[in-house]
Design a protein around this motif. Structure first.
Motif, PDB file in Angstrom:
ATOM      1  N   LEU A 416       0.820  -1.212   0.000  1.00 28.85           N
ATOM      2  CA  LEU A 416       0.000   0.000   0.000  1.00 28.85           C
ATOM      3  C   LEU A 416       0.851   1.258   0.000  1.00 28.85           C
ATOM      4  N   ASN A 417       1.946   1.230   0.732  1.00 25.02           N
ATOM      5  CA  ASN A 417       2.846   2.388   0.731  1.00 25.02           C
ATOM      6  C   ASN A 417       3.432   2.632  -0.666  1.00 25.02           C
ATOM      7  N   ASN A 418       3.832   1.548  -1.353  1.00 21.51           N
ATOM      8  CA  ASN A 418       4.372   1.679  -2.707  1.00 21.51           C
ATOM      9  C   ASN A 418       3.319   2.242  -3.663  1.00 21.51           C
ATOM     10  N   ALA A 419       2.080   1.773  -3.513  1.00 22.39           N
ATOM     11  CA  ALA A 419       1.004   2.259  -4.374  1.00 22.39           C
ATOM     12  C   ALA A 419       0.778   3.751  -4.158  1.00 22.39           C
ATOM     13  N   ALA A 420       0.832   4.195  -2.908  1.00 20.36           N
ATOM     14  CA  ALA A 420       0.653   5.615  -2.622  1.00 20.36           C
ATOM     15  C   ALA A 420       1.782   6.452  -3.196  1.00 20.36           C
ATOM     16  N   GLU A 426      -6.354   5.794  -7.893  1.00 20.14           N
ATOM     17  CA  GLU A 426      -7.460   6.262  -7.060  1.00 20.14           C
ATOM     18  C   GLU A 426      -8.159   5.100  -6.365  1.00 20.14           C
ATOM     19  N   LYS A 427      -7.767   3.875  -6.757  1.00 15.46           N
ATOM     20  CA  LYS A 427      -8.457   2.729  -6.185  1.00 15.46           C
ATOM     21  C   LYS A 427      -7.487   1.549  -6.045  1.00 15.46           C
ATOM     22  N   ILE A 428      -7.607   0.865  -4.901  1.00  9.01           N
ATOM     23  CA  ILE A 428      -6.816  -0.330  -4.638  1.00  9.01           C
ATOM     24  C   ILE A 428      -7.749  -1.423  -4.150  1.00  9.01           C
ATOM     25  N   ILE A 429      -7.513  -2.645  -4.633  1.00  5.81           N
ATOM     26  CA  ILE A 429      -8.289  -3.792  -4.169  1.00  5.81           C
ATOM     27  C   ILE A 429      -7.361  -4.693  -3.358  1.00  5.81           C
ATOM     28  N   VAL A 430      -7.767  -4.997  -2.120  1.00  2.00           N
ATOM     29  CA  VAL A 430      -7.038  -5.931  -1.274  1.00  2.00           C
ATOM     30  C   VAL A 430      -7.903  -7.173  -1.133  1.00  2.00           C
ATOM     31  N   ARG A 431      -7.344  -8.300  -1.570  1.00  2.00           N
ATOM     32  CA  ARG A 431      -8.131  -9.538  -1.573  1.00  2.00           C
ATOM     33  C   ARG A 431      -7.396 -10.607  -0.767  1.00  2.00           C
ATOM     34  N   ILE A 432      -8.105 -11.205   0.192  1.00  2.31           N
ATOM     35  CA  ILE A 432      -7.540 -12.293   0.999  1.00  2.31           C
ATOM     36  C   ILE A 432      -8.349 -13.551   0.728  1.00  2.31           C
ATOM     37  N   ILE A 433      -7.651 -14.602   0.256  1.00  5.34           N
ATOM     38  CA  ILE A 433      -8.303 -15.871  -0.087  1.00  5.34           C
ATOM     39  C   ILE A 433      -7.768 -16.953   0.840  1.00  5.34           C
ATOM     40  N   ASN A 434      -8.642 -17.507   1.633  1.00  2.00           N
ATOM     41  CA  ASN A 434      -8.244 -18.543   2.593  1.00  2.00           C
ATOM     42  C   ASN A 434      -8.522 -19.912   1.992  1.00  2.00           C
ATOM     43  N   ASN A 435      -7.462 -20.601   1.525  1.00  2.47           N
ATOM     44  CA  ASN A 435      -7.603 -21.932   0.956  1.00  2.47           C
ATOM     45  C   ASN A 435      -7.378 -22.993   2.044  1.00  2.47           C
ATOM     46  N   ILE A 436      -7.489 -24.249   1.650  1.00  2.05           N
ATOM     47  CA  ILE A 436      -7.340 -25.333   2.626  1.00  2.05           C
ATOM     48  C   ILE A 436      -5.910 -25.411   3.148  1.00  2.05           C
ATOM     49  N   ASN A 437      -4.942 -25.296   2.233  1.00  2.00           N
ATOM     50  CA  ASN A 437      -3.539 -25.469   2.618  1.00  2.00           C
ATOM     51  C   ASN A 437      -2.711 -24.200   2.494  1.00  2.00           C
ATOM     52  N   SER A 438      -3.345 -23.091   2.146  1.00  2.00           N
ATOM     53  CA  SER A 438      -2.579 -21.856   1.971  1.00  2.00           C
ATOM     54  C   SER A 438      -3.492 -20.651   2.147  1.00  2.00           C
ATOM     55  N   ILE A 443      -2.880  -7.653  -3.791  1.00  2.00           N
ATOM     56  CA  ILE A 443      -3.021  -6.195  -3.747  1.00  2.00           C
ATOM     57  C   ILE A 443      -2.990  -5.708  -5.181  1.00  2.00           C
ATOM     58  N   ILE A 444      -4.110  -5.125  -5.641  1.00  2.00           N
ATOM     59  CA  ILE A 444      -4.258  -4.728  -7.043  1.00  2.00           C
ATOM     60  C   ILE A 444      -4.565  -3.234  -7.096  1.00  2.00           C
ATOM     61  N   ASP A 445      -3.744  -2.508  -7.848  1.00  2.00           N
ATOM     62  CA  ASP A 445      -4.051  -1.082  -8.033  1.00  2.00           C
ATOM     63  C   ASP A 445      -4.351  -0.814  -9.499  1.00  2.00           C
ATOM     64  N   GLU A 446      -5.023   0.284  -9.753  1.00  2.00           N
ATOM     65  CA  GLU A 446      -5.388   0.679 -11.114  1.00  2.00           C
ATOM     66  C   GLU A 446      -4.602   1.921 -11.514  1.00  2.00           C
ATOM     67  N   GLY A 489      -2.067  -1.006 -14.523  1.00  2.00           N
ATOM     68  CA  GLY A 489      -1.986  -1.210 -13.084  1.00  2.00           C
ATOM     69  C   GLY A 489      -1.015  -2.317 -12.714  1.00  2.00           C
ATOM     70  N   THR A 490      -0.974  -2.615 -11.411  1.00  2.00           N
ATOM     71  CA  THR A 490      -0.034  -3.598 -10.859  1.00  2.00           C
ATOM     72  C   THR A 490      -0.768  -4.545  -9.929  1.00  2.00           C
TER      73      THR A 490
END
Length: 498
Positions: A416-420, A426-438, A443-446, A489-490
Motif C-alpha cells: 500500500l505504501n508503494n502504491a501511494a 485512485e483505487k486499490i483492491i485488497v483480496r484475501i483468499i483462505n484456501n485449505i492449505n494456503s 493487492i491490485i491497483d489501477e 496497473g499492478t
C-alpha cells in the motif's frame, strides 16, 4: 569369483586368441578368397584410426595440462604423439601411396612401422611402470614437447635420408627378414612384460581401466606376432595384423583416453554440484540472517510501540488531563487561552504517538488478528492518502500463526505504501483468499503500472521495499509474484502455505 566385467574381458581375450589360431588353421582358405586389390584402402583406413587414437591421447594431455600439471599424463601424451607421427609417415610412404615413393619405399615404410612399434612398446611399458606422478611447470612442459618434436623429426629424417644404411627388414616375395622377426619378438616381450605388470596392478586396485588397457595390449601383442609371418606387404597376414592392431588401439582408447575424457566431465559435474550446494548454503544462511534481522526488527518495533503506547502515550494523557483541570479552575483568560493551546498541542502529540505506535506494531494485529489489523490500517490509509481501498475476503476467516500474520501484514503495508508513492491510483483492491492449505493475499491497483522486464534488468530492481516483501514471503516458504502493465496497473500476489 569373477565379476561380470572380468568374465567379459576373459571372453574377449579367448576370442582374440581363438581368432588368431583360426586364421592360422584356415590360412590357405582365407588367402584364396582374399582380394588384395582392396588392401591399400583398408590399410590406410586402419592406420588412420590408430593415428586418430594416438593424437587424441596427445591433444587430451596437452590441452588439460593447465588443469592437471601432471608429468605422467604429459609423458603418455608425448609417447602417443611420437607414435602417431611415425605411423602417419608409415601410412604416407606405404607401397602404392603417392608420397615418398622410391626404389626403397618398402624398406622406408617398414622402418617407420618398426620404429613406431618400438616407441609404442617402450613408452607404454615406461608409463605403466612409472606410477609415481608429479606436478611440473609450464616451462618444463614446453621443454618436453620441444624435445619430443625434435626427436621425432630426427627419426623421420634419419629413416628418409639414411634408410639404405639400415638392415633390410622385408624382402618382397620372400617375407620378413630375421632382423625384423627378432625386433618384433623383442617388442612382443616388452608388451608381454607390460601385460604382467598391468595384471598385477589390477589385482591390487581392481581398476577396470587397467583391465581394458590389458585387453588392448593383448590385441597389439597378437598383431606383432602376425607381422612376423607375412611374405608380401599386400598379403592376408599383413591385413590381419592391422585388424588386430586396430582392435588393440580401440581398447587402448577406451582404457586410457576415454576415462580421462570422462573424468573431465565428471569433475565439471562435481564442481557444478559443489557450486550449487554452496549457493544453496549461502541462500540458506542469507535466509537465516534475514529471518533473524526481521524477527529482531519486529521485536524492536513491538517494544518501541508498547513503550510509546504505555509510556509516552500515558504521560501525554496525564498532561492533557492536568491541563483540563487547570482550565476548569477559572484563572485569568490569557492563561486559559494558553492552557487551551497546550491542550491542543498535547492532543496532537498523542495522536502522532498513537499513529507511530500503530505503524510500528498495531495492537490489533496481536489482539484481534490479521483481518482486523488490515481493516483498521485501510481506514487510516484512506483518511491519510485519499485513495479508496476495497477489502475482499474469500473462505473462512481464521487466525494464523503469529509469523504468518506478521509477515502478511508487513507485505500488505509495504504494498500500500508503494502504491501511494508510485502508482498514482485512485483505487486499490485488497483480496484475501483462505484456501485449505494456503492463504493468498492480492493487492491490485489501477495506477500507471511499469514495465516488469525493464524493472528486472534495472539496477534498482532490488529496492528495499519489493526485496523485503519477497524475503518475507520466502521466509514462510511462500511465493510472491508481481504483474504489471503500463497504464493499466499492478498486481502483487502472495501465497503462503499454512
Amino acid at each position: 569369483m569373477l565379476n561380470k566385467f572380468e568374465i567379459r574381458t576373459c571372453i574377449i581375450v579367448i576370442v582374440a586368441l581363438f581368432a588368431f589360431v583360426l586364421t592360422r588353421v584356415l590360412h590357405i582358405t582365407i588367402s584364396s578368397i582374399y582380394d588384395p586389390s582392396y588392401y591399400l584402402i583398408s590399410h590406410t583406413m586402419f592406420e588412420l584410426f590408430s593415428i586418430f587414437v594416438s593424437y587424441s591421447i596427445f591433444f587430451h594431455g596437452w590441452l588439460t595440462f593447465q588443469h592437471t600439471h601432471s608429468s605422467q599424463k604429459l609423458n603418455l601424451s608425448l609417447i602417443f604423439f611420437a607414435v602417431g607421427s611415425i605411423d602417419l609417415l608409415h601410412t604416407l610412404s606405404y607401397k602404392g601411396m603417392p608420397f615418398f615413393q622410391s626404389d626403397n619405399t618398402l624398406q622406408v615404410a617398414t622402418w617407420f612401422w618398426i620404429t613406431g612399434r618400438l616407441i609404442e612398446s617402450i613408452g607404454m611399458g615406461y608409463y605403466i611402470v612409472k606410477q609415481k606422478d608429479e606436478e611440473i611447470t609450464e616451462k618444463w612442459k614446453n621443454t618436453k614437447i620441444g624435445i619430443t618434436i625434435l626427436l621425432v623429426l630426427l627419426l623421420i629424417f634419419s629413416i628418409l635420408k639414411y634408410e639404405g644404411h639400415f638392415p633390410v627388414l622385408v624382402k618382397e616375395g620372400a617375407g620378413v627378414t630375421n632382423t625384423k622377426i627378432i625386433i618384433e619378438y623383442i617388442i612382443s616381450m616388452i608388451h608381454f612384460t607390460t601385460l604382467v605388470i598391468i595384471f598385477r596392478q589390477y589385482l591390487l586396485n581392481r581398476n577396470r581401466n587397467d583391465l581394458t588397457t590389458f585387453t588392448g595390449i593383448i590385441f597389439i601383442l597378437i598383431a606383432e606376432l602376425v607381422f612376423t609371418l607375412y611374405r608380401n606387404v599386400y598379403d592376408i597376414d599383413n591385413l590381419l595384423g592391422h585388424i588386430f592392431k586396430v582392435l588393440g588401439y580401440f581398447y587402448l582408447f577406451r582404457g586410457i583416453f576415454f576415462p580421462q575424457f570422462r573424468a573431465i566431465f565428471e569433475d565439471k559435474e562435481k564442481a557444478e554440484l559443489e557450486r550449487q550446494f554452496a549457493e544453496e548454503k549461502l541462500k540458506e544462511q542469507e535466509s537465516k540472517v534475514t529471518s533473524s534481522i526481521l524477527l529482531a526488527q519486529e521485536e524492536e518495533r513491538m517494544r518501541v510501540s508498547q513503550h510509546l503506547h504505555d509510556g509516552v502515550g500515558q504521560s501525554l494523557y496525564n498532561i492533557l488531563a492536568s491541563l483540563k483541570v487547570l482550565k476548569q479552575l477559572g484563572v485569568d483568560d490569557r492563561i486559559v487561552h494558553q492552557l487551551k493551546h497546550l491542550e491542543e498541542l498535547t492532543s496532537q502529540s498523542m495522536d502522532e504517538v498513537k499513529s507511530i505506535a500503530f505503524q510500528l506494531r498495531p495492537n490489533s494485529l496481536d489482539n484481534l488478528g490479521l483481518f482486523s489489523a488490515i481493516r483498521i490500517h485501510i481506514q487510516r490509509y484512506e483518511s491519510k492518502f485519499g485513495i479508496r481501498v476495497e477489502l475482499e475476503f474469500s473462505g473462512k476467516k481464521q487466525r494464523y500463526s503469529p509469523e504468518i500474520e506478521t509477515e502478511l501484514y508487513r507485505i500488505f503495508q509495504e504494498a500500500l505504501n508503494n502504491a501511494a508513492k508510485y502508482a498514482e491510483t485512485e483505487k486499490i483492491i485488497v483480496r484475501i483468499i483462505n484456501n485449505i492449505n494456503s492463504v493468498e493475499l492480492q493487492i491490485i491497483d489501477e495506477g500507471k503500472g511499469f514495465n516488469i522486464h525493464e524493472y528486472n534488468d534495472s539496477k534498482w530492481q532490488k529496492g528495499i521495499g519489493l526485496y523485503s516483501m519477497k524475503e518475507r514471503a520466502s521466509l514462510l516458504k511462500g511465493t510472491l509474484e508481481i504483474e504489471s502493465i503500463e497504464n493499466v496497473g499492478t498486481k502483487i500476489k502472495v501465497v503462503i502455505p499454512i
